[in-house]
Design an enzyme around this catalytic site. Structure first.
Site, PDB file in Angstrom:
ATOM      1  N   HIS A 298       0.839  -1.204   0.000  1.00  0.00           N
ATOM      2  CA  HIS A 298       0.000   0.000   0.000  1.00  0.00           C
ATOM      3  C   HIS A 298       0.877   1.259   0.000  1.00  0.00           C
ATOM      4  O   HIS A 298       0.577   2.235  -0.683  1.00  0.00           O
ATOM      5  CB  HIS A 298      -0.892   0.040   1.247  1.00  0.00           C
ATOM      6  CG  HIS A 298      -1.870  -1.088   1.353  1.00  0.00           C
ATOM      7  ND1 HIS A 298      -1.734  -2.107   2.254  1.00  0.00           N
ATOM      8  CD2 HIS A 298      -3.009  -1.356   0.662  1.00  0.00           C
ATOM      9  CE1 HIS A 298      -2.752  -2.942   2.130  1.00  0.00           C
ATOM     10  NE2 HIS A 298      -3.529  -2.525   1.169  1.00  0.00           N
TER      11      HIS A 298
ATOM     12  N   SER B 120      -2.699  -8.001   3.109  1.00  0.00           N
ATOM     13  CA  SER B 120      -3.281  -7.766   4.440  1.00  0.00           C
ATOM     14  C   SER B 120      -3.660  -9.094   5.092  1.00  0.00           C
ATOM     15  O   SER B 120      -3.715  -9.191   6.317  1.00  0.00           O
ATOM     16  CB  SER B 120      -4.518  -6.877   4.329  1.00  0.00           C
ATOM     17  OG  SER B 120      -4.189  -5.678   3.670  1.00  0.00           O
TER      18      SER B 120
ATOM     19  N   GLN C  67     -17.690  -6.453  -1.817  1.00  0.00           N
ATOM     20  CA  GLN C  67     -16.741  -7.249  -2.592  1.00  0.00           C
ATOM     21  C   GLN C  67     -16.276  -8.495  -1.847  1.00  0.00           C
ATOM     22  O   GLN C  67     -15.416  -9.227  -2.320  1.00  0.00           O
ATOM     23  CB  GLN C  67     -15.575  -6.400  -3.084  1.00  0.00           C
ATOM     24  CG  GLN C  67     -14.587  -5.954  -2.033  1.00  0.00           C
ATOM     25  CD  GLN C  67     -13.613  -4.942  -2.596  1.00  0.00           C
ATOM     26  OE1 GLN C  67     -13.964  -3.805  -2.899  1.00  0.00           O
ATOM     27  NE2 GLN C  67     -12.356  -5.347  -2.770  1.00  0.00           N
TER      28      GLN C  67
HETATM   29  P1  AMP Z   1      -6.378  -3.872  -0.684  1.00  0.00           P
HETATM   30  O1  AMP Z   1      -6.298  -2.957   0.489  1.00  0.00           O
HETATM   31  O2  AMP Z   1      -5.878  -5.250  -0.413  1.00  0.00           O
HETATM   32  O3  AMP Z   1      -7.714  -3.821  -1.386  1.00  0.00           O
HETATM   33  O4  AMP Z   1      -5.334  -3.320  -1.730  1.00  0.00           O
HETATM   34  C1  AMP Z   1      -5.325  -1.952  -2.093  1.00  0.00           C
HETATM   35  C2  AMP Z   1      -4.394  -1.775  -3.251  1.00  0.00           C
HETATM   36  O5  AMP Z   1      -3.086  -2.202  -2.868  1.00  0.00           O
HETATM   37  C3  AMP Z   1      -4.784  -2.602  -4.485  1.00  0.00           C
HETATM   38  O6  AMP Z   1      -4.591  -1.826  -5.648  1.00  0.00           O
HETATM   39  C4  AMP Z   1      -3.813  -3.751  -4.421  1.00  0.00           C
HETATM   40  O7  AMP Z   1      -3.517  -4.295  -5.685  1.00  0.00           O
HETATM   41  C5  AMP Z   1      -2.589  -3.075  -3.841  1.00  0.00           C
HETATM   42  N1  AMP Z   1      -1.677  -4.070  -3.252  1.00  0.00           N
HETATM   43  C6  AMP Z   1      -2.004  -5.052  -2.370  1.00  0.00           C
HETATM   44  N2  AMP Z   1      -0.919  -5.810  -2.099  1.00  0.00           N
HETATM   45  C7  AMP Z   1       0.103  -5.301  -2.827  1.00  0.00           C
HETATM   46  C8  AMP Z   1       1.482  -5.647  -2.983  1.00  0.00           C
HETATM   47  N3  AMP Z   1       2.018  -6.668  -2.322  1.00  0.00           N
HETATM   48  N4  AMP Z   1       2.234  -4.901  -3.824  1.00  0.00           N
HETATM   49  C9  AMP Z   1       1.686  -3.855  -4.504  1.00  0.00           C
HETATM   50  N5  AMP Z   1       0.395  -3.473  -4.389  1.00  0.00           N
HETATM   51  C10 AMP Z   1      -0.383  -4.184  -3.557  1.00  0.00           C
END
Ligand code: AMP
Length: 276
Positions: free
Chosen positions: A33, A182, A57
């Site tokens: 993030h 996460s 979702q």
């Molecule tokens: P989330 O909070 O899991 O919905 O993720 C929010 C954003 O962070 C999304 O665009 C994910 O693709 C990105 N994201 C999650 N994990 C990673 C990671 N390991 N590397 C890069 N971006 C990430």
């Protein structure tokens, strides 16, 4: 950095603040993030981080209930990495009484994650359109880790004439290759070790491509063998076109190898791009 909770407050705060870069998240920040927030910092005048654990979702109530949440820590990390606004709407602000609209993306949104998590991409597509309309960013930043999400978002932005540029940031990984997520905090030490099989499998598929293997089936078998060796249960392994997510029989140019697997009760996804 300001923490704001309503659309009206965010729009008022952004007036006259130049080019806005938006980072959509569900919180529980990790270095993935934070790399998105830093990329936003580099591509806009004002950085808005969206934090909302979107119930629409999640297709499993247990997954939603177990999802980690820590707004105080997230606010500190967002500020340290260059956010100007942390937008944390309540569920009522996002889905007011009478809410009835769903955005669905045919094709890309109906395979792989779309099959294994029914309703997931309708939830994602709907919240993405809402976020883009609420904030009106010039740029929105997403992570390559959720590759099918990126393809869905690119499709809907093109189809619905959304005037936002989509920026994609490479996947951030632990030293042993595990993609940051996460959900990794839900892995016990033994499961954490087994979880490395996802990226090891993807790497061996990429190495096979480097050694001249082209058939999608052979590349899938590389990943599946690695998962079986670690007693990790695959939900799917596929070789697909990065934009359409249609299956690739024989790699010619760019393709994505994508995997979803359960390690114990925790569901993980990952992908790697291969090029001939
Ligand atoms: P989330 O909070 O899991 O919905 O993720 C929010 C954003 O962070 C999304 O665009 C994910 O693709 C990105 N994201 C999650 N994990 C990673 C990671 N390991 N590397 C890069 N971006 C990430």
């Amino acid at each position: 950095m300001m923490t704001l909770r309503t659309v009206a407050e965010v729009r008022a705060a952004l007036r006259g603040r130049g080019r806005v870069a938006l980072v959509p998240t569900m919180g529980a920040f990790h270095e993935g993030h934070l790399s998105l927030i830093r990329a936003a910092r580099a591509s806009g005048d004002t950085v808005v981080v969206w934090l909302f654990v979107n119930p629409k979702q999640f297709n499993e109530a247990a997954d939603l209930a177990a999802y980690p949440r820590d707004e105080t820590r997230d606010a500190r990390l967002a500020e340290q990495n260059g956010a100007d606004v942390l937008f944390v709407p309540d569920a009522d602000e996002v889905y007011p009484q009478g809410f009835a609209t769903t955005v669905s993306v045919a094709g890309i949104g109906e395979v792989l994650e779309g099959v294994h998590r029914p309703g997931h991409f309708a939830g994602v597509a709907t919240i993405v359109v809402k976020m883009l309309n609420m904030v009106g960013p010039h740029v929105a930043v997403f992570g390559a880790k959720d590759a099918q999400q990126v393809a869905v978002v690119r499709r809907l932005v093109a189809d619905l004439n959304v005037p936002t540029r989509i920026v994609v940031v490479p996947t951030v990984r632990e030293a042993d290759g595990l993609a940051l997520s996460s959900r990794n905090v839900l892995l016990d030490p033994a499961a954490r070790q087994r979880a490395t099989a996802l990226y090891r499998g993807l790497r061996s598929a990429a190495e096979a491509v480097d050694h001249g293997v082209r058939e999608g089936a052979a590349l899938r078998a590389e990943v599946e063998a690695t998962l079986v060796g670690a007693e990790v249960q695959a939900e799917y392994v596929a070789v697909v076109h990065p934009d359409t997510f249609e299956p690739v029989e024989s790699v010619d140019g760019r393709a994505l190898v994508v995997v979803a697997a359960r390690v114990g009760t925790t569901r993980l996804i990952d992908n790697i791009e291969v090029t001939t």
